[in-house]
Design a protein around this motif. Structure first.
Motif, short mmCIF file in Angstrom:
data_model
loop_
_atom_site.label_atom_id
_atom_site.label_comp_id
_atom_site.label_asym_id
_atom_site.label_seq_id
_atom_site.Cartn_x
_atom_site.Cartn_y
_atom_site.Cartn_z
N GLY A 149 0.80 -1.21 0.00
CA GLY A 149 0.00 0.00 0.00
C GLY A 149 0.83 1.26 0.00
O GLY A 149 0.70 2.09 0.91
N LYS A 150 1.68 1.42 -0.99
CA LYS A 150 2.49 2.62 -1.09
C LYS A 150 1.72 3.69 -1.84
O LYS A 150 0.94 3.40 -2.75
CB LYS A 150 3.81 2.32 -1.82
N THR A 151 1.92 4.95 -1.45
CA THR A 151 1.22 6.06 -2.08
C THR A 151 2.22 7.11 -2.53
O THR A 151 3.41 7.05 -2.19
CB THR A 151 0.23 6.70 -1.08
N ASP A 152 1.71 8.09 -3.28
CA ASP A 152 2.59 9.19 -3.71
C ASP A 152 3.09 9.98 -2.51
O ASP A 152 4.23 10.48 -2.50
CB ASP A 152 1.83 10.12 -4.66
N VAL A 153 2.24 10.11 -1.48
CA VAL A 153 2.63 10.86 -0.29
C VAL A 153 3.59 10.05 0.57
O VAL A 153 4.51 10.60 1.20
CB VAL A 153 1.38 11.26 0.52
N GLY A 157 5.92 3.39 2.06
CA GLY A 157 4.94 2.45 2.60
C GLY A 157 4.41 2.88 3.94
O GLY A 157 5.03 3.68 4.64
N LEU A 158 3.25 2.37 4.29
CA LEU A 158 2.58 2.77 5.53
C LEU A 158 2.44 1.64 6.55
O LEU A 158 2.11 1.90 7.71
CB LEU A 158 1.18 3.32 5.20
N VAL A 248 -4.82 14.52 6.21
CA VAL A 248 -5.76 14.34 5.10
C VAL A 248 -5.04 13.79 3.87
O VAL A 248 -5.52 12.85 3.21
CB VAL A 248 -6.46 15.66 4.76
N GLU A 249 -3.88 14.32 3.56
CA GLU A 249 -3.14 13.88 2.39
C GLU A 249 -2.71 12.42 2.51
O GLU A 249 -2.74 11.67 1.53
CB GLU A 249 -1.90 14.76 2.17
#
Length: 250
Positions: A149-153, A157-158, A248-249
């Motif tokens: 679950g990696k995101t641009d932000v 990884g989280l 939020v981001e």
């Protein structure tokens, strides 16, 4: 004769050079030993056998990342396994029965990977210091490889873990190509709150509009953002933590 004298001449060295060289050599040796010890420790963690309760998508994926000597326990089977982490890969409604079925001297090894704010329930069971994992990877169907679950932000990884078996869990996930941060408990509490807020906001807005997560993101983003801010502020106040900027981001 001059040539012979030069040959016999000792090279110039500043005062204390020999002592400093010896100290540097010892320092390099210590660094080498520490590095080798760290490598051995990481290898040992990757080879460590897990007990995995639950043979569903996540439980099976975790077993497939391992060295092949895990013990996978189905629901209602006796909880027996090798020393080390006992991964509870089940739904939340099975947790009470799993804790009750786990031998008292092994309950500290239980590792909880469920969604939600488990801390109050864990505290009530005397398991407040147990390892917890925030899972941000998905397994589409049984046997599939997990998607990180990696995101641009957060491209790093989280997924995060905290507790006595956090390093072992992180090593297992790394062996499967997944990221996992090891956090201290205060930092983990903040991350846990953020995930709970995200799930709550998206599920509530989705239920209101009969929308999927993707539709909430694309069509009702402002409503979800406002709810995230409200829930995050209330949760942070209740837990006595201060969330980092960019909730939020993230």
């Amino acid at each position: 004769m001059l040539s012979a004298a030069l040959t016999r001449a000792r090279p110039f060295a500043p005062a204390g050079f020999g002592r400093k060289a010896a100290q540097h050599s010892k320092y390099c040796c210590r660094r080498t030993r520490v590095h080798k010890a760290a490598q051995c420790s990481a290898t040992a963690m990757q080879q460590q056998a897990f007990t995995i309760i639950g043979g569903g998508r996540v439980g099976q994926a975790l077993a497939e990342m391992g060295p092949g000597n895990d013990v996978v326990i189905r629901r209602s089977e006796p909880i027996n396994g090798p020393p080390g982490p006992i991964i509870v890969a089940t739904r939340n409604d099975a947790l009470d029965s799993i804790v009750d079925a786990t031998p008292a001297d092994r309950r500290q090894d239980l590792v909880f990977i469920q969604n939600g704010m488990l801390q109050p329930w864990l505290d009530s069971k005397g398991l407040g210091d147990n390892t917890q994992v925030l899972v941000y990877f998905a397994v589409a169907k049984l046997g599939d490889k997990p998607t990180d679950g990696k995101t641009d932000v957060n491209p790093e990884g989280l997924t995060a873990a905290s507790g006595r078996h956090a390093d072992a869990v992180a090593a297992r996930l790394a062996a499967g190509g997944l990221s996992c941060k090891v956090l201290n408990r205060p930092e983990y509490t903040k991350a846990m709150l953020e995930k709970l807020v995200w799930i709550s906001a998206f599920m509530l807005v989705g239920a209101k509009h009969k929308a999927t997560v993707g539709e909430v993101e694309s069509q009702y983003k402002q409503e979800a953002s406002d709810l995230i801010k409200e829930l995050a502020a209330a949760g942070a106040a209740a837990l006595g933590v201060q969330l980092d900027c960019g909730v939020v981001e993230r």
